[in-house]
Design an enzyme around this catalytic site. Structure first.
Site, PDB file in Angstrom:
ATOM      1  N   LYS A 196      14.188 -23.414  22.418  1.00 16.58           N
ATOM      2  CA  LYS A 196      15.001 -22.466  21.807  1.00 16.58           C
ATOM      3  C   LYS A 196      15.027 -23.525  20.360  1.00 16.58           C
ATOM      4  CE  LYS A 196      20.056 -21.541  22.389  1.00 16.58           C
ATOM      5  NZ  LYS A 196      21.111 -20.631  22.847  1.00 16.58           N
ATOM      6  N   ASN A 274      24.930 -14.628  23.792  1.00 13.30           N
ATOM      7  CA  ASN A 274      26.095 -14.992  24.231  1.00 13.30           C
ATOM      8  C   ASN A 274      27.590 -14.770  22.952  1.00 13.30           C
ATOM      9  OD1 ASN A 274      24.166 -17.561  22.867  1.00 13.30           O
ATOM     10  ND2 ASN A 274      26.620 -17.846  22.823  1.00 13.30           N
ATOM     11  N   ASP A 298      27.468 -17.107  31.206  1.00  9.93           N
ATOM     12  CA  ASP A 298      27.963 -18.945  31.397  1.00  9.93           C
ATOM     13  C   ASP A 298      29.357 -19.090  32.095  1.00  9.93           C
ATOM     14  OD1 ASP A 298      29.885 -20.837  30.415  1.00  9.93           O
ATOM     15  OD2 ASP A 298      29.154 -21.449  27.990  1.00  9.93           O
TER      16      ASP A 298
HETATM   17  O1  GKR Z   1      26.405 -25.952  19.698  1.00 13.89           O
HETATM   18  O2  GKR Z   1      25.665 -25.707  17.989  1.00 13.89           O
HETATM   19  C1  GKR Z   1      26.477 -25.510  18.310  1.00 13.89           C
HETATM   20  C2  GKR Z   1      25.954 -24.585  19.128  1.00 13.89           C
HETATM   21  O3  GKR Z   1      25.501 -23.453  17.939  1.00 13.89           O
HETATM   22  C3  GKR Z   1      26.587 -24.071  20.112  1.00 13.89           C
HETATM   23  O4  GKR Z   1      28.049 -23.523  19.492  1.00 13.89           O
HETATM   24  C4  GKR Z   1      26.321 -22.134  20.656  1.00 13.89           C
HETATM   25  O5  GKR Z   1      27.736 -21.992  21.616  1.00 13.89           O
HETATM   26  O6  GKR Z   1      24.519 -23.212  22.254  1.00 13.89           O
HETATM   27  C5  GKR Z   1      25.314 -21.736  21.607  1.00 13.89           C
HETATM   28  C6  GKR Z   1      24.190 -20.206  21.361  1.00 13.89           C
HETATM   29  O7  GKR Z   1      23.799 -20.431  22.508  1.00 13.89           O
HETATM   30  O8  GKR Z   1      25.120 -20.053  20.936  1.00 13.89           O
HETATM   31 MG    MG Z   2      23.407 -18.364  21.052  1.00 14.49          MG
END
Ligand code: GKR
Ligand code: MG
Length: 427
Positions: A196, A274, A298
């Site tokens: 991903k 999400n 989550d």
């Molecule tokens: O850790 O920068 C990050 C991600 O963008 C995170 O804050 C998100 O919650 O992993 C996440 C997502 O799938 O949207």
């Molecule tokens: Mg996401």
């Protein structure tokens, strides 16, 4: 068996080192905050949980903790009712801008979600069962995760850290070659079967090139791109033709169910989220508009593991796929995610985890073992992880010293680019 009753709750905020990972908001700060929850009982059993560690989350946990005293660790309905009452009409504080408009229901769900893991850990310890068995039984003994690739800098901007801050040795990844090299390292070490890429950072065409490069370097491996709603509907529809045939799903290209529905209508790519479906109240609109076909659950914000099982049932009812979202987390949450995923027959995709970017933890090593991109379900009882008291004390001290009290990727980015603004969509 006499059910253990709660005698007290300890909440310890910790700060852990985090690399300069780039995303739609800006860049990760040098430390991420988490809260470690210890649920003490009259049976001498302690249940462990983990939550965000920002000020609003801590305030909510501290408001709920005293009212749990005397409750059985099996009384999850009591947990929800008492938490809702304790939070009252509390202003809805949210540690993340990713889950849409804040609401009292979401705040209650986040607070219950964090505490409920400790209840399940205590239930497992009281009965000698693993949490996945308490949840209905494991349908898989190993849970697959995907490699979480990030555009990133080698080190945090000047001024963000002191001279002794220990940078990791990943170096920067700012173009397709850098992303492919990062993916190769993570696949070599962990054996991930799917990849991903966190997008929303560079021009969408550049990110599509990185996906094409990953496709070439890892033929046949499922790929995902997540711009975190940083593309307009028009931009999304301009870019999706380049991604069709390359991605297993496109995650949150744009914001909100109406916008996602317009993108969904114009592409053959399955859209995952999400962001636009993060609570039960948002499901009817998503179904009506046809905005998504996969939800990333989550337990931290859907209201816990039981609520996640309820979500999984709804996903199956509506013909949606089910994946699992991750934010920065430590070993207690990773164990919880693994037990939950093991007990979800409806799970259709490898789960996300930020684990590969964390170099510090509050649990003793050895319980969570990677093999071929999967984690074997910890043996238990309960979550099967043990608190490392020395690490907990050190990371709590790091919390006290670092001065960070909430996640702020925008301000972190401004240290490198003073003109940086909070803007969505950026492209
Ligand atoms: O850790 O920068 C990050 C991600 O963008 C995170 O804050 C998100 O919650 O992993 C996440 C997502 O799938 O949207
Ligand atoms: Mg996401």
């Amino acid at each position: 068996m006499k059910p253990p009753r709660i005698t007290g709750v300890t909440i310890t905020p910790v700060a852990v080192l985090d690399p300069p990972l780039l995303n739609a908001s800006g860049v990760h700060q040098p430390y991420q905050l988490r809260a470690v929850i210890e649920l003490h009982t009259d049976a001498g059993i302690t249940g462990l949980g983990e939550a965000y560690g920002d000020d609003p989350t801590l305030a909510n946990l501290r408001a709920a903790a005293p009212v749990l005293e005397g409750l059985s660790v099996f009384d999850l309905n009591g947990l929800t009712a008492r938490t809702a009452t304790a939070l009252g009409a509390a202003a809805p504080g949210s540690p993340t801008d990713l889950i849409g408009a804040a609401s009292r229901e979401k705040t209650i769900a986040q607070t219950v979600g964090a505490l409920e893991v400790a209840f399940y850990d205590a239930q497992g310890k009281a009965t000698g069962l693993r949490v996945c068995d308490v949840l209905g039984g494991a349908v898989r003994e190993a849970v697959p995760y995907s490699a979480y690739l990030f555009y990133r800098w080698a080190r945090h901007p000047q001024g963000a850290t002191g001279p002794d801050y220990p940078d990791d040795d990943f170096g920067e990844a700012l173009d397709p070659a850098g992303i492919v090299a990062q993916a190769k390292r993570l696949v070599d070490v962990y054996g991930f079967g799917s990849l991903k890429l966190k997008g929303g950072v560079f021009a969408p065409e550049e990110e599509a090139e990185a996906i094409a490069a990953l496709h070439e370097a890892f033929p046949g491996r499922p790929l995902r791109l997540d711009p975190n709603a940083n593309w307009s509907v028009e931009t999304s529809l301009r870019v999706t033709p380049r991604l069709e045939g390359l991605l297993e799903y496109l995650e949150d290209p744009t914001g909100g169910n109406p916008g996602m529905a317009r993108v969904a209508a114009g592409t053959s790519l399955p859209l995952a989220t999400n962001m636009c479906v993060t609570s039960f109240a948002e499901i009817p609109e998503a179904v009506r508009l046809g905005s998504v076909s996969i939800v990333l659950s989550d337990h931290h914000y859907w209201g816990g593991m039981r609520a996640s099982q309820r979500l999984a049932g709804l996903c199956a009812t509506f013909g949606w796929g089910l994946s699992m979202h991750s934010n920065t987390h430590l070993g207690i949450s990773l164990a919880a995610m693994t037990h939950l995923a093991a007990a979800l027959p409806e799970l259709t995709y490898a789960c996300d985890t930020h684990s590969v970017w964390q170099r510090e933890d509050v649990v003793r090593p050895g319980a969570l073992v990677w093999s071929e991109g999967s984690l074997a379900v910890p043996a238990g009882p309960g979550l099967g992880v043990e608190l490392d008291r020395e690490a907990l004390a050190r990371l709590h001290q790091q919390y006290l010293d670092c001065g960070i009290r909430s996640r702020d990727d925008v301000s972190a980015m401004r240290l490198a680019d003073p003109s940086w603004e909070r803007r969505k969509p950026r492209f």
